[in-house]
Scaffold this active site. Structure first.
Site, short mmCIF file in Angstrom:
data_model
loop_
_atom_site.label_atom_id
_atom_site.label_comp_id
_atom_site.label_asym_id
_atom_site.label_seq_id
_atom_site.Cartn_x
_atom_site.Cartn_y
_atom_site.Cartn_z
N GLY A 16 38.27 23.96 25.31
CA GLY A 16 39.03 22.95 25.40
C GLY A 16 39.73 22.91 23.91
N ASP A 84 48.57 25.22 26.96
CA ASP A 84 48.15 24.25 25.99
C ASP A 84 49.28 23.50 25.35
OD1 ASP A 84 45.41 24.75 25.65
OD2 ASP A 84 45.69 26.49 24.27
N ILE A 162 39.05 41.82 19.31
CA ILE A 162 39.89 42.89 18.59
C ILE A 162 41.36 42.39 18.31
CG2 ILE A 162 40.57 45.10 18.67
CD1 ILE A 162 38.01 46.12 19.89
N LYS A 237 21.99 20.86 10.32
CA LYS A 237 21.77 22.36 10.47
C LYS A 237 22.90 23.10 10.60
CE LYS A 237 17.85 24.20 13.12
NZ LYS A 237 17.29 24.35 14.65
N GLY A 372 53.96 27.78 43.59
CA GLY A 372 53.60 29.06 43.96
C GLY A 372 54.53 30.09 44.17
N CYS A 399 58.24 22.38 44.24
CA CYS A 399 58.93 23.68 44.17
C CYS A 399 58.54 24.60 45.33
CB CYS A 399 58.53 24.41 42.90
SG CYS A 399 59.63 25.73 42.39
N ARG A 480 62.99 31.31 41.73
CA ARG A 480 64.35 32.01 42.10
C ARG A 480 64.86 31.94 43.47
NH1 ARG A 480 63.23 36.42 38.65
NH2 ARG A 480 60.94 36.67 38.10
N HIS A 525 59.78 20.69 38.66
CA HIS A 525 58.21 20.36 38.45
C HIS A 525 58.31 19.29 37.39
CE1 HIS A 525 56.86 24.45 39.34
NE2 HIS A 525 58.01 24.81 39.25
N GLU A 527 56.13 17.38 36.87
CA GLU A 527 54.60 17.11 36.39
C GLU A 527 54.70 17.72 34.77
OE1 GLU A 527 55.19 18.97 38.72
OE2 GLU A 527 54.68 21.08 38.45
N1 GLN Z 1 58.39 31.10 44.47
C1 GLN Z 1 59.29 30.07 44.51
C2 GLN Z 1 60.46 30.45 44.09
O1 GLN Z 1 60.44 31.35 43.19
C3 GLN Z 1 58.67 28.79 43.70
C4 GLN Z 1 58.37 28.93 42.37
C5 GLN Z 1 57.57 27.83 42.00
O2 GLN Z 1 56.87 27.05 42.86
N2 GLN Z 1 57.52 27.72 40.85
O3 GLN Z 1 61.62 29.86 44.07
#
Ligand code: GLN
Length: 562
Positions: A16, A84, A162, A237, A372, A399, A480, A525, A527
């Site tokens: 963290g 981060d 390294i 310590k 995803g 998304c 995309r 997104h 979030e």
């Molecule tokens: N795979 C999808 C796209 O490329 C959604 C991308 C995502 O969820 N960030 O549009």
């Protein structure tokens, strides 16, 4: 003049460090100082955009994009940075710049390309001084651009790795050049608890400080990560063996609410100690700024209700792969007075046994379908969207989650059997989600998605508008593919609403089902912009919908019983 705080980690990763770095930044903000933060990632990727979130955690997306020009004639677009930065943005309430994420990949790429274009003619290019000089140049460049009072520099990985060696060497040189009173070095380590002897053990900390010392670095402050506060004898310590004053040994205990860490540090005098070390004059915190943060933490600690949200996806093995979503849900929860319990579900299991949908989803108050890429677990995600549609469970698709919601709608409501996104099924008879036209010719994967902050135009009278109460907002994107407008026309006749588009009207940015069912999908997104003191409007509306749904369900169940 900018002061620098370097933060390194020892013993193991995942302590963290990002939260510690951000919390230290907060201590300076409590005193009215401006803060910026750099994260150094020793891996050789140019940016984390191509990394698998299961291995590395979430990829964060900035509002701004950065044109990285390592050498004459070369340019790369960067907007995807280490997770981060999400933590920094949430704690410091500040948009970060992608050039604040320095990776080994960028550093080596710049030096090697410059050698090729002839910038070092006649010279032998070496780690010292060429790589270390480039690292120092990048750090100074951030200081010059944003001119913060304090610049935090977090070094990823663990001392002794390294690949982190050139960075530690650069920091050693940097501290020497900056002079006494202008830099501080904070080292974070794990203080494990040995159950059999009932003790917190300091030996790993001693060893990791010794590794740091062997690089010519003596920490000014040691922060011990443990499941509880470090008792005095343990602090003593560490002080003795790690060569730091007792008041510079700081506890970093497990906390229920991460946003409390700045308060925990402040109570141990860390803010004052750092200011004195850096010869900053405003040693005392500004009471209003501190109590504002205290009140916010209190809000997170005192929910009166709770809701259960299912998060079906495929990266659910480590919670970090969706950290911004988890945090956005918590922010939205706190500001609705509820605690959000997240139930992560691997959707592959539904593909093997659709009978599991009912037992796993029947008691949830809402479903968040995750972002995803790729095809694993996707059929299961579509099944979940269909389930939410049928059972009228509040649903937010993010998304990929929004694209799959559209696929589910096309299959279930429009009867388009085999409808799909071409990302998963390039030969689908109904390509209802397909590549953005400009993506079709692209060959390279790094930094080539539609990225960063873009304007979103919201249609009045929609659930999305109800949440944002604005027609024009900026949200962050990373995709995309997009929902194909030609199928949407058909869907609109069957109760689907386009609630937002981009500025050109070409890209569908959000969809929802008409009527009182709360089912929304967003191509962006939200979030990434949610902050603990300013929750994302659409997450907030989603949690409010789940709460209404929960109450309604309880009422119906009570009526059924009576
Ligand atoms: N795979 C999808 C796209 O490329 C959604 C991308 C995502 O969820 N960030 O549009």
């Amino acid at each position: 003049m900018t002061k620098y705080v370097f933060i390194t980690g020892g013993v193991l990763s995942g302590l963290g460090k990002g939260v510690v770095t951000a919390s230290i930044g907060k201590l300076f903000q409590f005193r009215g100082y401006t803060v910026d933060a750099i994260k150094i990632d020793p891996y050789l990727n140019v940016d984390p955009g191509t990394l698998n979130p299961i291995e590395h955690g979430e990829v964060f997306v900035c509002e701004r994009t950065w044109r990285f020009r390592p050498a004459d004639g070369y340019e790369f677009l960067i907007a995807e940075i280490d997770q981060d930065f999400g933590t920094y943005e949430r704690f410091l309430d500040k948009d970060m710049d992608p050039s604040n994420n320095i990776t080994s990949g960028q550093v080596y790429l710049a030096v090697i390309l410059r050698e090729r274009v002839g910038e070092y003619l006649g010279k032998t290019i070496q780690v010292i001084p060429h790589i270390t000089d480039e690292i120092k140049r990048r750090i100074r460049q951030v200081a010059e651009r944003s001119k913060p009072d304090v610049l935090l520099v977090e070094v990823g990985g663990t001392v002794g790795d390294i690949e982190a060696m050139p960075f530690l060497e650069a920091i050693r040189q940097f501290r020497l050049e900056a002079g006494a009173g202008n830099t501080a070095l904070v080292h974070i380590t794990l203080v494990p608890y040995l159950e059999t002897v009932g003790q917190l053990k300091t030996k790993p900390t001693q060893h990791s400080v010794r590794v740091l010392q062997s690089s010519g670095l003596q920490p000014d402050i040691v922060i011990g990560r443990a499941f509880k506060e470090l008792p005095d004898d343990v602090k003593r310590k560490i002080s003795l063996f790690c060569n730091v004053p007792l008041e510079a040994v700081i506890s970093d205990p497990d906390l229920e609410v991460v946003y409390e860490l700045p308060l925990v540090f402040e109570q141990q005098g860390l803010g004052e100690y750092l200011c004195k070390l850096l010869r900053l004059s405003r040693v005392k915190r500004i009471p209003e700024l501190y109590s504002e943060w205290e009140r916010m933490v209190e809000l997170f600690k005192t929910p009166t209700e709770h809701v259960k949200i299912a998060m079906p996806g495929k990266y659910t093995l480590i919670a970090d792969s969706y950290i911004s979503i988890n945090e956005a849900l918590k922010h939205a929860g706190a500001h609705n007075g509820v605690k959000v319990d997240i139930k992560w579900i691997e959707t592959e299991i539904f593909e093997e046994d659709p009978g599991l949908l009912e037992p796993l989803l029947k008691d949830v108050d809402g479903i968040l379908l995750t972002p995803g890429f790729g095809s694993r677990g996707v059929e299961g995600m579509i099944m979940v969207a269909e389930y939410a549609m049928e059972k009228r469970i509040p649903f937010l698709g993010i998304c990929f989650g929004a694209q799959l919601f559209f696929v589910a709608f096309c299959r279930r409501v429009l009867g388009l059997k085999g409808a799909h996104t071409t990302e998963v099924d390039p030969n689908t008879p109904y390509p209802v989600v397909d590549l953005l036209p400009e993506q079709k010719a692209l060959k390279f994967k790094g930094g080539t998605m539609r990225l960063g902050g873009h304007v979103v135009i919201i249609r009045r009278g929609t659930k999305l508008y109800e949440a944002y109460r604005q027609e024009r907002i900026v949200e962050r994107f990373r995709h995309r593919y997009h929902i194909m407008p030609e199928y949407v026309k058909q869907a609109e006749e069957e109760g689907l609403v386009i609630s937002a588009v981009d500025e050109t009207g070409r890209i569908i940015n959000a969809i929802e089902v008409a009527g009182d069912q709360w089912m929304v999908g967003v191509q962006f997104h939200p979030e990434f912009k949610s902050r603990p003191n300013k929750p994302s409007p659409i997450y907030r509306a989603f949690i409010a919908a789940t709460l209404r749904h929960k109450k309604l369900r309880a009422r119906t169940a009570a009526q059924a019983r009576s």
